[in-house]
Design a protein around this motif. Structure first.
Motif, short mmCIF file in Angstrom:
data_model
loop_
_atom_site.label_atom_id
_atom_site.label_comp_id
_atom_site.label_asym_id
_atom_site.label_seq_id
_atom_site.Cartn_x
_atom_site.Cartn_y
_atom_site.Cartn_z
N PHE A 210 0.82 -1.21 0.00
CA PHE A 210 0.00 0.00 0.00
C PHE A 210 0.86 1.26 0.00
O PHE A 210 0.52 2.24 -0.67
CB PHE A 210 -0.96 0.01 1.20
N ILE A 211 1.97 1.27 0.71
CA ILE A 211 2.87 2.42 0.72
C ILE A 211 3.45 2.66 -0.66
O ILE A 211 3.50 3.80 -1.15
CB ILE A 211 3.97 2.25 1.79
N ILE A 212 3.89 1.59 -1.32
CA ILE A 212 4.43 1.72 -2.67
C ILE A 212 3.36 2.24 -3.62
O ILE A 212 3.60 3.14 -4.43
CB ILE A 212 5.01 0.37 -3.16
N PHE A 213 2.17 1.69 -3.52
CA PHE A 213 1.04 2.15 -4.32
C PHE A 213 0.74 3.63 -4.06
O PHE A 213 0.51 4.40 -5.00
CB PHE A 213 -0.18 1.29 -4.00
N SER A 214 0.77 4.03 -2.81
CA SER A 214 0.48 5.42 -2.44
C SER A 214 1.50 6.40 -3.01
O SER A 214 1.14 7.46 -3.52
CB SER A 214 0.43 5.56 -0.93
N VAL A 215 2.77 6.03 -2.93
CA VAL A 215 3.83 6.89 -3.49
C VAL A 215 3.64 7.03 -5.00
O VAL A 215 3.75 8.13 -5.55
CB VAL A 215 5.22 6.33 -3.14
N PHE A 216 3.34 5.94 -5.67
CA PHE A 216 3.09 5.94 -7.11
C PHE A 216 1.92 6.86 -7.45
O PHE A 216 2.01 7.69 -8.36
CB PHE A 216 2.82 4.50 -7.57
N ILE A 217 0.83 6.75 -6.71
CA ILE A 217 -0.36 7.58 -6.95
C ILE A 217 -0.05 9.05 -6.70
O ILE A 217 -0.39 9.92 -7.52
CB ILE A 217 -1.53 7.12 -6.07
N LEU A 218 0.60 9.36 -5.58
CA LEU A 218 0.92 10.76 -5.27
C LEU A 218 1.82 11.38 -6.35
O LEU A 218 1.62 12.53 -6.74
CB LEU A 218 1.59 10.86 -3.91
#
Length: 62
Positions: free
Chosen positions: A8-16
């Protein structure tokens, strides 16, 4: 559980990153003055973080 958090953290950084990139392109395309960029980015980032936080809570507790 730890794998979910890391994913989820990796996904969040990608989205941001991509949301900020699109916001920057929007500011350039619409010729928004530099003075307003900071306010626009702050607003967008706060809203995206709220969205990601609520998504994480929903995934965690459902």
């Amino acid at each position: 559980m730890a794998a979910l958090i890391i994913t989820f953290i990796i996904f969040s950084v990608f989205i941001l990153y991509h949301i900020n990139r699109m916001t920057n392109l929007l500011c350039i395309q619409k010729e928004i003055p530099e003075e307003r960029h900071e306010k626009i980015f702050r607003t967008v980032n706060i809203l995206i973080v709220i969205l990601l936080s609520t998504s994480y809570i929903e995934i965690l507790y459902v």
